[in-house]
Motif scaffolding. Sequence first.
Motif, PDB file in Angstrom:
ATOM      1  N   THR A 112      21.474 -29.163 -25.021  1.00  0.00           N
ATOM      2  CA  THR A 112      21.192 -29.915 -26.529  1.00  0.00           C
ATOM      3  C   THR A 112      23.230 -29.907 -26.610  1.00  0.00           C
ATOM      4  OG1 THR A 112      19.756 -27.809 -27.240  1.00  0.00           O
ATOM      5  CG2 THR A 112      20.675 -29.254 -29.050  1.00  0.00           C
ATOM      6  N   THR A 113      23.463 -29.584 -26.141  1.00  0.00           N
ATOM      7  CA  THR A 113      24.985 -30.231 -26.208  1.00  0.00           C
ATOM      8  C   THR A 113      25.227 -30.504 -25.021  1.00  0.00           C
ATOM      9  OG1 THR A 113      25.038 -28.120 -27.531  1.00  0.00           O
ATOM     10  CG2 THR A 113      27.071 -28.967 -26.786  1.00  0.00           C
ATOM     11  N   MET A 125      23.923 -22.763 -31.762  1.00  0.00           N
ATOM     12  CA  MET A 125      25.025 -23.573 -31.172  1.00  0.00           C
ATOM     13  C   MET A 125      23.851 -24.752 -30.724  1.00  0.00           C
ATOM     14  SD  MET A 125      27.537 -23.906 -28.790  1.00  0.00           S
ATOM     15  CE  MET A 125      28.008 -25.804 -28.786  1.00  0.00           C
ATOM     16  N   CYS A 126      22.860 -24.502 -30.708  1.00  0.00           N
ATOM     17  CA  CYS A 126      21.773 -25.915 -30.449  1.00  0.00           C
ATOM     18  C   CYS A 126      21.007 -26.248 -32.090  1.00  0.00           C
ATOM     19  CB  CYS A 126      20.572 -25.139 -29.424  1.00  0.00           C
ATOM     20  SG  CYS A 126      21.571 -25.177 -27.589  1.00  0.00           S
ATOM     21  N   LEU A 127      21.785 -26.015 -32.570  1.00  0.00           N
ATOM     22  CA  LEU A 127      21.070 -26.580 -34.017  1.00  0.00           C
ATOM     23  C   LEU A 127      21.522 -27.708 -34.324  1.00  0.00           C
ATOM     24  CD1 LEU A 127      19.711 -24.751 -36.239  1.00  0.00           C
ATOM     25  CD2 LEU A 127      21.769 -24.950 -37.583  1.00  0.00           C
ATOM     26  N   ALA A 128      20.715 -28.254 -34.255  1.00  0.00           N
ATOM     27  CA  ALA A 128      20.658 -30.243 -34.667  1.00  0.00           C
ATOM     28  C   ALA A 128      20.286 -30.243 -36.055  1.00  0.00           C
ATOM     29  CB  ALA A 128      20.311 -30.998 -33.783  1.00  0.00           C
ATOM     30  N   VAL A 129      20.799 -31.173 -37.038  1.00  0.00           N
ATOM     31  CA  VAL A 129      20.569 -30.904 -38.766  1.00  0.00           C
ATOM     32  C   VAL A 129      20.085 -31.971 -38.756  1.00  0.00           C
ATOM     33  CG1 VAL A 129      21.726 -30.732 -40.578  1.00  0.00           C
ATOM     34  CG2 VAL A 129      22.777 -29.007 -38.944  1.00  0.00           C
ATOM     35  N   PRO A 132      25.327 -19.933 -26.243  1.00  0.00           N
ATOM     36  CA  PRO A 132      26.196 -20.580 -24.630  1.00  0.00           C
ATOM     37  C   PRO A 132      27.562 -19.814 -25.104  1.00  0.00           C
ATOM     38  CG  PRO A 132      25.817 -22.387 -26.294  1.00  0.00           C
ATOM     39  CD  PRO A 132      25.108 -21.559 -26.937  1.00  0.00           C
ATOM     40  N   ILE A 152      21.117 -34.190 -35.950  1.00  0.00           N
ATOM     41  CA  ILE A 152      22.269 -34.626 -35.150  1.00  0.00           C
ATOM     42  C   ILE A 152      22.865 -33.590 -34.791  1.00  0.00           C
ATOM     43  CG2 ILE A 152      24.699 -35.703 -36.371  1.00  0.00           C
ATOM     44  CD1 ILE A 152      21.550 -36.871 -37.579  1.00  0.00           C
ATOM     45  N   HIS A 153      23.657 -33.969 -33.253  1.00  0.00           N
ATOM     46  CA  HIS A 153      23.910 -32.586 -32.906  1.00  0.00           C
ATOM     47  C   HIS A 153      25.507 -32.482 -32.819  1.00  0.00           C
ATOM     48  CE1 HIS A 153      24.226 -28.700 -30.612  1.00  0.00           C
ATOM     49  NE2 HIS A 153      24.667 -29.323 -29.442  1.00  0.00           N
ATOM     50  N   VAL A 154      26.313 -31.808 -32.759  1.00  0.00           N
ATOM     51  CA  VAL A 154      27.807 -31.738 -32.327  1.00  0.00           C
ATOM     52  C   VAL A 154      28.409 -33.621 -32.452  1.00  0.00           C
ATOM     53  CG1 VAL A 154      27.840 -30.056 -30.873  1.00  0.00           C
ATOM     54  CG2 VAL A 154      27.642 -31.746 -30.368  1.00  0.00           C
ATOM     55  N   GLU A 157      25.070 -16.662 -33.859  1.00  0.00           N
ATOM     56  CA  GLU A 157      23.724 -16.503 -33.217  1.00  0.00           C
ATOM     57  C   GLU A 157      23.263 -15.425 -31.665  1.00  0.00           C
ATOM     58  OE1 GLU A 157      23.765 -20.773 -31.707  1.00  0.00           O
ATOM     59  OE2 GLU A 157      23.208 -21.417 -33.834  1.00  0.00           O
ATOM     60  N   HIS A 203      15.656 -28.049 -29.776  1.00  0.00           N
ATOM     61  CA  HIS A 203      16.622 -28.924 -30.116  1.00  0.00           C
ATOM     62  C   HIS A 203      16.699 -29.110 -28.526  1.00  0.00           C
ATOM     63  CE1 HIS A 203      17.146 -28.144 -34.421  1.00  0.00           C
ATOM     64  NE2 HIS A 203      16.218 -28.949 -34.171  1.00  0.00           N
ATOM     65  N   PHE A 245      13.438 -24.506 -35.841  1.00  0.00           N
ATOM     66  CA  PHE A 245      14.326 -24.028 -36.689  1.00  0.00           C
ATOM     67  C   PHE A 245      14.767 -22.710 -38.025  1.00  0.00           C
ATOM     68  CE2 PHE A 245      15.950 -25.478 -32.816  1.00  0.00           C
ATOM     69  CZ  PHE A 245      16.729 -24.332 -32.435  1.00  0.00           C
ATOM     70  N   TYR A 248      34.153 -30.488 -33.887  1.00  0.00           N
ATOM     71  CA  TYR A 248      33.855 -30.610 -34.313  1.00  0.00           C
ATOM     72  C   TYR A 248      32.657 -31.831 -33.463  1.00  0.00           C
ATOM     73  CZ  TYR A 248      29.404 -33.171 -36.521  1.00  0.00           C
ATOM     74  OH  TYR A 248      27.546 -33.335 -36.761  1.00  0.00           O
ATOM     75  N   SER A 249      32.996 -32.399 -32.456  1.00  0.00           N
ATOM     76  CA  SER A 249      32.148 -33.048 -31.484  1.00  0.00           C
ATOM     77  C   SER A 249      33.266 -33.888 -30.165  1.00  0.00           C
ATOM     78  CB  SER A 249      32.026 -34.356 -32.067  1.00  0.00           C
ATOM     79  OG  SER A 249      31.524 -35.411 -31.215  1.00  0.00           O
ATOM     80  N   PRO A 250      32.769 -34.015 -29.468  1.00  0.00           N
ATOM     81  CA  PRO A 250      33.858 -33.685 -28.026  1.00  0.00           C
ATOM     82  C   PRO A 250      34.533 -35.217 -27.979  1.00  0.00           C
ATOM     83  CG  PRO A 250      31.531 -33.675 -27.383  1.00  0.00           C
ATOM     84  CD  PRO A 250      31.197 -33.518 -28.713  1.00  0.00           C
TER      85      PRO A 250
END
Lengths: 83, 368
Positions: free
Chosen positions: B142-143, A1-5, B63, A48-50, B349, B194, B220, B116-118
């Motif tokens: 992170t989110t 979930m917290c993966l940023a690419v 999460p 980049i994340h979500v 995860e 992250h 990661f 994919y994104s909010p």
Amino acid sequence: MCLAVPGKIIEIYESNGLKMSKIDFGGVTREACLEYVPEAKIGDYALIHVGFVLNLVDEAEAQETLRLLDEISAAGGSAPAEL
Amino acid sequence: MKYTSEYREAALVQGVMEEIRRTVKHPWVLMEICGGQTHAIMRYGLDQLLPPEIELVHGPGCPVCVTSLELIDKALAIASRPEVIFTSYGDMLRVPGSGRDLFSVRAEGGDVRVVYSPLDAVKLAQQNPDRQVVFFAIGFETTAPANAMSILQAKSLGLKNFSVLVSHVCVPPAIHAILGSPNNRVQGFLLAGHVCTVMGYWQYPEIARLYSVPMAVTGFEPLDLAHGILATVRLLETGQVEVVNTYGRAVTMDGNRPAQQVIQRVFMDCDRKWRGIGMIPASGWKLRPEFSELDAEQRFSVGEIQPEESPICIAGQILQGLKKPHDCPAFGTLCTPEHPLGATMVSSEGACAAYYRYHGSIQEEITK
Ligand code: SF4
């Protein structure tokens, strides 16, 4: 979930009042919001994340870490103590 | 791809593993806090490359795994309403609530969509003015910048048909809860890279000193993880209680200030219940009162919910580093990714799902 690419910023524009960008992930292109890294330029690498750019990848730090790990890996027992 | 393939080179990873073997003199228990790291460790079989002195236990940093059952049940109730388009990150769809999941709500006719994104959820609200769009705002630090920005955006666009069901969780209070427990086994921490990209890592030296537990900010990729483990083992073997940053290309001490400011504007601290672990004080973020008109819990009254957790599941103990998935009698028999009993079997995860998928063989070879 917290993966940023990591990806490369190839376009910067505005949409719905937000600073946005197009990111190239090794051939696949996606949109990402640039509000949190307004100083970014085309050609920069970013994490980049979500759908949001979280920061720019620090090229010098990346090089330095790889050099250090290379040394450790090649040292065979006499690696530098710094990390 | 740049900044990816360099960190998967087998020779380099093996070389760093060799240095870990030379460095380690005592048995140590390390915890990686982040589920993304748990997944990478299993995927690349890194746990099997480590010397036997080092045991990795897997923290609560997923999460999807720790979102409380009450909240999942609330999500299910809201998503079942005919006027609602319920949007969520993909992983949440299969998380079992009391008896069902978001997939079954969709099968029964509920309009449940993966975004994919909010910001995609905000767009959906703009495009569907006659429907109520609800976004399930879960995640760690992170989110939070993305979720917070979508809330600001919906407010500035004046959208009356957008709301959020917020279940944000934060890493430092979870580390306090784990290290402060009388049963704690963890002696060193790999900090979630992250999360630190956003928040920096200035909060951690104090926690490290308080419990005498060294920590390394860790990335990661396989090489990043090997690097973080080596740094932590060096600190442990030399008796240094410090926090080192092994993920310098992505993390600074201060983190991303503009992102922190937006998080602060939208969210405030709250006590939060973690699935399997229980209440952790000041461990979450909720909407500030200025944004309460965007709060889905207030917009849709869903009544009292009495959640029912599977009595077999020991996910809570796994998430605190006290047990491993193999210790659960249901692992791989009654509980599988197709029929999960607990949340750690759902997300890729979650420790149980990662063990089920990868354990026993090095599945994904690091590039030669
Ligand atoms: S295997 Fe299933 S039932 Fe057992 S702890 Fe993991 S999620 Fe819970």
